[in-house]
Design a protein around this motif. Structure first.
Motif, mmCIF file in Angstrom:
data_model
loop_
_atom_site.group_PDB
_atom_site.id
_atom_site.type_symbol
_atom_site.label_atom_id
_atom_site.label_comp_id
_atom_site.label_asym_id
_atom_site.label_seq_id
_atom_site.Cartn_x
_atom_site.Cartn_y
_atom_site.Cartn_z
ATOM 1 N N ARG A 1 25.229 8.094 92.342
ATOM 2 C CA ARG A 1 25.932 7.205 93.284
ATOM 3 C C ARG A 1 27.337 6.890 92.765
ATOM 4 O O ARG A 1 28.296 6.830 93.522
ATOM 5 N N THR A 2 27.431 6.688 91.438
ATOM 6 C CA THR A 2 28.758 6.421 90.851
ATOM 7 C C THR A 2 29.684 7.602 91.118
ATOM 8 O O THR A 2 30.837 7.433 91.551
ATOM 9 N N LEU A 3 29.167 8.800 90.885
ATOM 10 C CA LEU A 3 30.018 9.983 91.056
ATOM 11 C C LEU A 3 30.340 10.218 92.531
ATOM 12 O O LEU A 3 31.423 10.702 92.863
ATOM 13 N N ALA B 1 30.824 7.813 94.592
ATOM 14 C CA ALA B 1 31.919 6.857 94.862
ATOM 15 C C ALA B 1 33.248 7.452 94.401
ATOM 16 O O ALA B 1 34.269 7.317 95.086
ATOM 17 N N VAL B 2 33.223 8.127 93.262
ATOM 18 C CA VAL B 2 34.456 8.750 92.744
ATOM 19 C C VAL B 2 34.952 9.823 93.722
ATOM 20 O O VAL B 2 36.154 9.987 93.936
ATOM 21 N N ASP B 3 33.986 10.513 94.355
ATOM 22 C CA ASP B 3 34.362 11.566 95.310
ATOM 23 C C ASP B 3 35.084 11.015 96.536
ATOM 24 O O ASP B 3 35.725 11.763 97.269
ATOM 25 N N GLN B 4 34.934 9.701 96.775
ATOM 26 C CA GLN B 4 35.580 9.119 97.957
ATOM 27 C C GLN B 4 37.083 8.935 97.785
ATOM 28 O O GLN B 4 37.786 8.588 98.723
ATOM 29 N N LEU B 5 37.540 9.112 96.550
ATOM 30 C CA LEU B 5 38.978 8.920 96.303
ATOM 31 C C LEU B 5 39.759 10.069 96.956
ATOM 32 O O LEU B 5 39.591 11.220 96.584
#
Lengths: 272, 205
Positions: free
Chosen positions: A45-47, A49-53
Motif C-alpha cells: 500500500r505504501t508503494l 501511494a508512491v506510485d500516485q506521484l
C-alpha cells in the motif's frame, strides 16, 4: 521458517529475496502467517501511494526546448590538451587518487603481514583423502566456511559504514546541518561493529580488529553527538573524520576483504 | 538498439548535429521523467536533462553501442542527478503534515476524514504532498537506488554498478528507502485503505 524480517519482506516484494529457495520459504510462510501477510500488504500500500506521484508531462516540444538550450554549448566547449589526454582527471581528482594510491600501498604492505589464512582466504594445504572422506566436511572445512561467512559480513559492514560516513562528510553545509539520519545509521552500525571487532580479536585478527576499532571510535562519536549543529560545528566533525582518514582506511580494507572473499575457499565436497 | 537510434548515433558520431538533435527529440521526455523522479523538482530535472545530453554529446565518440542509446543516456542522467542530490541541502526535519491543497503544515482534519470519499481528489493531492515529503527524507543513495528499482525496474546488479555498491549494500539502501517511506506514510496509508473500503461500500449501496 521464522518470521521474515521487514527487509526480507521488502526484497520479497521486488523479487529480490534471494534464490528460489528463499522466495519459496517466504511464500509458504505468508500463506500460514496473517501478521506477515498484513505487513507485506502494508508495504504494498505504501508503494502504491508512491506510485500516485505524477510526473509532469513536458509535451511534444520538449525535445526542441532541450536542443535550444544545449546546442550553444556544443560550440563553446573546445577541449584543452589536458582534457584530450585525461578527459576525466581534474587536479582535485588527481590529488585524491594520489592519496588513495599511498593508502593502498600502505595497506598492501600491512596486508602482506596479515595472517589471512585465519579468515579462510588462503587455499587449504593439500591433504591426501579417500574419495569417501573427501565428500565429508571436516572440522577445518566448517571453520573455513564460518570464517567466510564472517568475512562476507565484515565486507558488507565496512561498505555500509563507508557509505554512511561518505554521506555524512558530503552533507552540504548551511546555517543548521541535520545529521539525524546518519546518526541513526551510525548507532545501528556501532553494535554490529562491536560484534565483528570482538570476533576478530577472538579469532586472532589484530589487523581487522584495529580497523574496526578505529571505525568504532568515529561511529560512536557520530552516534552520540548532536543531531543538528551549526556550520562551524559540522565542519569540526567533518575535519575530525577527514584527519583520521577512516573513510580511506575502511575503503582500502573493504577492497582487501572483497578480494579475499572472491577467492574460492571451500572444497567442492562441502558445497552441496 | 532501435534502428533509428543506431543510425542517428552513427551519423552523430561522424559529426552530424542534426542526427544528435533527433536523438534528443526522441529521448528527452523519458530522460526528464527519470530526472524528475530522482530529483523531485522540475527545475532541477530540467537542469539534469540539459547536463545529461551535453555530456552524452561530448562522450558520444566513446559510446560503443553495447547497450542501447536510451540505456546509456539514462545512465548518464542517473550520474548527473546523483551528483546534484549530493550537493543539494537536505530538507529533512520538515513536517509531514500537509493540507489537501498541497501546501504544507495543515495536517489531517477530523472533518476531512469523515467526508473522505467525496473529497477523494483532495485526498489524492494530500497523498502526493506526503509522498513528496517522504521522498525528501531519503539520502541521495537511498533515493537513487529506490527510483531505479521501483520505477525503472533495474536489477540489483545494475543499481549497484551505477552507485558503486555491492549487492548487500544496494539491497539495504532500497530497504531503508522503503522503510523510511513506510514510517512517514503510515498514517495516510492506513487512511487510504479505509477510504478505499468506504468508497467501495458507497458504490455498492
Amino acid at each position: 521458517m521464522n518470521h521474515p524480517t521487514e527487509e526480507e519482506l521488502v526484497l520479497y516484494h521486488y523479487g529480490d529475496a534471494g534464490d528460489g529457495t528463499g522466495t519459496a520459504a517466504i511464500d509458504e510462510h505468508l500463506r500460514a502467517c496473517q501478521a506477515c501477510q498484513a505487513g507485506l500488504d502494508e508495504v504494498r500500500r505504501t508503494l502504491a501511494a508512491v506510485d500516485q506521484l505524477p510526473v509532469p508531462d513536458r509535451g511534444d516540444h520538449y525535445g526542441a526546448e532541450v536542443w535550444a538550450r544545449i546546442q550553444p554549448g556544443f560550440a563553446r566547449h573546445s577541449p584543452t590538451w589536458r582534457e584530450r589526454l585525461f578527459p576525466t582527471l581534474t587536479p582535485q581528482r588527481l590529488a585524491w587518487i594520489g592519496a588513495a594510491a599511498a593508502l593502498f600501498f600502505a595497506a598492501f604492505v600491512a596486508g602482506s603481514r596479515v595472517p589471512w589464512q585465519r579468515f579462510g582466504v588462503a587455499p587449504a594445504p593439500p591433504v591426501a583423502q579417500t574419495p569417501a572422506a573427501a565428500s565429508q566436511p571436516t572440522a577445518a572445512d566448517r571453520e573455513r566456511v564460518q570464517a567466510n561467512v564472517l568475512l562476507m559480513a565484515v565486507g558488507d559492514h565496512l561498505e555500509r559504514s563507508q557509505v554512511t560516513l561518505s554521506e555524512l562528510v558530503n552533507t552540504p553545509g548551511g546555517p543548521e546541518v541535520d545529521i539525524s539520519d546518519e546518526q541513526q545509521r551510525a548507532r545501528d552500525l556501532v553494535s554490529e561493529n562491536r560484534l565483528y571487532r570482538q570476533t576478530a580479536l577472538r579469532t586472532g585478527e589484530p589487523a581487522v580488529a584495529s580497523v574496526l576499532d578505529d571505525l568504532e571510535r568515529v561511529l560512536v562519536e557520530v552516534a552520540n553527538g548532536p543531531s543538528t549543529m551549526n556550520e562551524a560545528e559540522f565542519d569540526q566533525v567533518r575535519k575530525r573524520i577527514d584527519q583520521q582518514g577512516i573513510i580511506f582506511k575502511v575503503r582500502v580494507f573493504g577492497e582487501r576483504v572483497r578480494e579475499a572473499e572472491s577467492r574460492p575457499i571451500v572444497r567442492a565436497g562441502i558445497r552441496g | 538498439m532501435d534502428e533509428n537510434d543506431a543510425r542517428d548515433v552513427a551519423q552523430a558520431q561522424a559529426g552530424d548535429e542534426a542526427s544528435f538533435r533527433r536523438l534528443v527529440d526522441r529521448h528527452s521526455r523519458g530522460v526528464f521523467q527519470l530526472a524528475f523522479r530522482l530529483t523531485g523538482s522540475e527545475p532541477d530535472a530540467d537542469d539534469v536533462v540539459q547536463e545529461a545530453f551535453l555530456k552524452a554529446y561530448r562522450e558520444l565518440k566513446r559510446f560503443e553501442s553495447r547497450s542501447s542509446f536510451r540505456t546509456w543516456v539514462h545512465r548518464i542522467t542517473v550520474n548527473c542527478a546523483y551528483d546534484l542530490l549530493r550537493q543539494r541541502p537536505r530538507h529533512r526535519g520538515e513536517s509531514l503534515d500537509v493540507d489537501p491543497s498541497g501546501g504544507q503544515g495543515g495536517g489531517i482534519e477530523p472533518e476531512a476524514e469523515a467526508t473522505a470519499w467525496p473529497d477523494r481528489l483532495a485526498f489524492g493531492a494530500e497523498i502526493q504532498s506526503r509522498v513528496r515529503a517522504a521522498l525528501d527524507l531519503l539520502t541521495p543513495t537511498e533515493r537513487t537506488a529506490f527510483v531505479l528499482r521501483h520505477f525503472e525496474g533495474r536489477s540489483l546488479g545494475e543499481i549497484g554498478k551505477a552507485l558503486g555498491l555491492r549487492t548487500g549494500a544496494t539491497k539495504h539502501s532500497i530497504f531503508r528507502a522503503v522503510q523510511k517511506m513506510r514510517r512517514a506514510l503510515a498514517p495516510i496509508v492506513g487512511q487510504s485503505a479505509e477510504n478505499t473500503g468506504r468508497g467501495l461500500r458507497q458504490l455498492q449501496m
